[in-house]
Design a protein around this motif. Structure first.
Motif, PDB file in Angstrom:
ATOM      1  N   LEU A  62     -20.193 -51.735 -35.328  1.00 41.38           N
ATOM      2  CA  LEU A  62     -21.557 -51.220 -35.330  1.00 41.38           C
ATOM      3  C   LEU A  62     -22.577 -52.360 -35.355  1.00 41.38           C
ATOM      4  O   LEU A  62     -23.547 -52.344 -34.588  1.00 41.38           O
ATOM      5  N   CYS A  63     -22.357 -53.356 -36.192  1.00 44.11           N
ATOM      6  CA  CYS A  63     -23.246 -54.530 -36.223  1.00 44.11           C
ATOM      7  C   CYS A  63     -23.227 -55.265 -34.891  1.00 44.11           C
ATOM      8  O   CYS A  63     -24.273 -55.688 -34.384  1.00 44.11           O
ATOM      9  N   LEU A  64     -22.040 -55.415 -34.322  1.00 42.88           N
ATOM     10  CA  LEU A  64     -21.905 -56.108 -33.044  1.00 42.88           C
ATOM     11  C   LEU A  64     -22.636 -55.370 -31.930  1.00 42.88           C
ATOM     12  O   LEU A  64     -23.360 -55.978 -31.142  1.00 42.88           O
ATOM     13  N   MET A  69     -27.101 -54.938 -28.137  1.00 43.73           N
ATOM     14  CA  MET A  69     -28.212 -54.173 -27.560  1.00 43.73           C
ATOM     15  C   MET A  69     -29.536 -54.909 -27.751  1.00 43.73           C
ATOM     16  O   MET A  69     -30.384 -54.930 -26.858  1.00 43.73           O
ATOM     17  N   LEU A  70     -29.704 -55.528 -28.896  1.00 43.18           N
ATOM     18  CA  LEU A  70     -30.934 -56.268 -29.168  1.00 43.18           C
ATOM     19  C   LEU A  70     -31.060 -57.486 -28.256  1.00 43.18           C
ATOM     20  O   LEU A  70     -32.108 -57.714 -27.645  1.00 43.18           O
ATOM     21  N   ILE A  71     -29.985 -58.244 -28.144  1.00 38.53           N
ATOM     22  CA  ILE A  71     -30.030 -59.449 -27.321  1.00 38.53           C
ATOM     23  C   ILE A  71     -30.119 -59.111 -25.838  1.00 38.53           C
ATOM     24  O   ILE A  71     -30.806 -59.804 -25.088  1.00 38.53           O
ATOM     25  N   SER A  72     -29.449 -58.064 -25.401  1.00 36.24           N
ATOM     26  CA  SER A  72     -29.468 -57.731 -23.970  1.00 36.24           C
ATOM     27  C   SER A  72     -30.861 -57.337 -23.486  1.00 36.24           C
ATOM     28  O   SER A  72     -31.138 -57.411 -22.296  1.00 36.24           O
ATOM     29  N   VAL A  87     -19.158 -61.376 -26.877  1.00 31.54           N
ATOM     30  CA  VAL A  87     -18.689 -60.128 -27.488  1.00 31.54           C
ATOM     31  C   VAL A  87     -17.169 -60.146 -27.610  1.00 31.54           C
ATOM     32  O   VAL A  87     -16.615 -59.790 -28.660  1.00 31.54           O
ATOM     33  N   TYR A  88     -16.484 -60.571 -26.565  1.00 35.21           N
ATOM     34  CA  TYR A  88     -15.021 -60.634 -26.628  1.00 35.21           C
ATOM     35  C   TYR A  88     -14.563 -61.653 -27.664  1.00 35.21           C
ATOM     36  O   TYR A  88     -13.574 -61.422 -28.375  1.00 35.21           O
ATOM     37  N   LEU A  89     -15.258 -62.756 -27.774  1.00 31.76           N
ATOM     38  CA  LEU A  89     -14.937 -63.753 -28.797  1.00 31.76           C
ATOM     39  C   LEU A  89     -15.167 -63.187 -30.190  1.00 31.76           C
ATOM     40  O   LEU A  89     -14.384 -63.433 -31.110  1.00 31.76           O
TER      41      LEU A  89
END
Length: 102
Positions: A62-64, A69-72, A87-89
Motif C-alpha cells: 500500500l505504501c509502495l 502514484m505520487l511520483i508518476s 518498484v521491482y527492486l
C-alpha cells in the motif's frame, strides 16, 4: 552516461534507500505488538507471526503504490519505465525486510 545522469541515478538511489528505511522502521514500530519474537516456545507461534507477515506485506505494498502514484504524477511518461525498475527492486527488498522483521 553523462555526469548529470549519474548524479540523477545516485540521487534516486538515495531517495529509494531513505524510503525503504522509513517504511521499514515505521511498519516495524506499527506492528511491534503482533507476533512473537521467541520462536522456541511450547505454544504455537506460527499464526501470530503469519498475521504479522501478511499485515507487513499488505501495508508495504500500500505504501509502495501510494508513492508510485505520487511520483508518476511528477515524472514525464518517457521515464516511467525507470520508475518500474525501482518498484521491482522495492518488491525484492520487501522479501529481505521480512527476514529482518522477525
Amino acid at each position: 552516461m553523462n555526469n548529470n545522469g549519474k548524479y540523477s541515478s545516485l540521487t534516486w538511489l538515495l531517495y529509494f534507500v531513505v524510503f525503504e528505511a522509513l517504511v521499514f522502521i515505521g511498519l516495524r514500530w506499527l506492528l511491534e505488538d503482533l507476533g512473537t519474537s521467541n520462536q522456541l516456545q511450547p505454544e504455537n507461534t506460527v499464526v501470530p507471526n503469519w498475521v504479522k507477515a501478511v499485515t507487513f506485506i499488505l501495508l508495504y505494498i500500500l505504501c509502495l503504490l501510494f508513492v508510485v502514484m505520487l511520483i508518476s504524477n511528477f515524472v514525464p511518461s518517457k521515464h516511467r519505465r525507470q520508475l518500474m525498475r525501482w518498484v521491482y527492486l522495492a518488491l525484492a527488498g520487501m522479501v529481505v525486510m521480512l527476514f529482518f522483521l522477525f
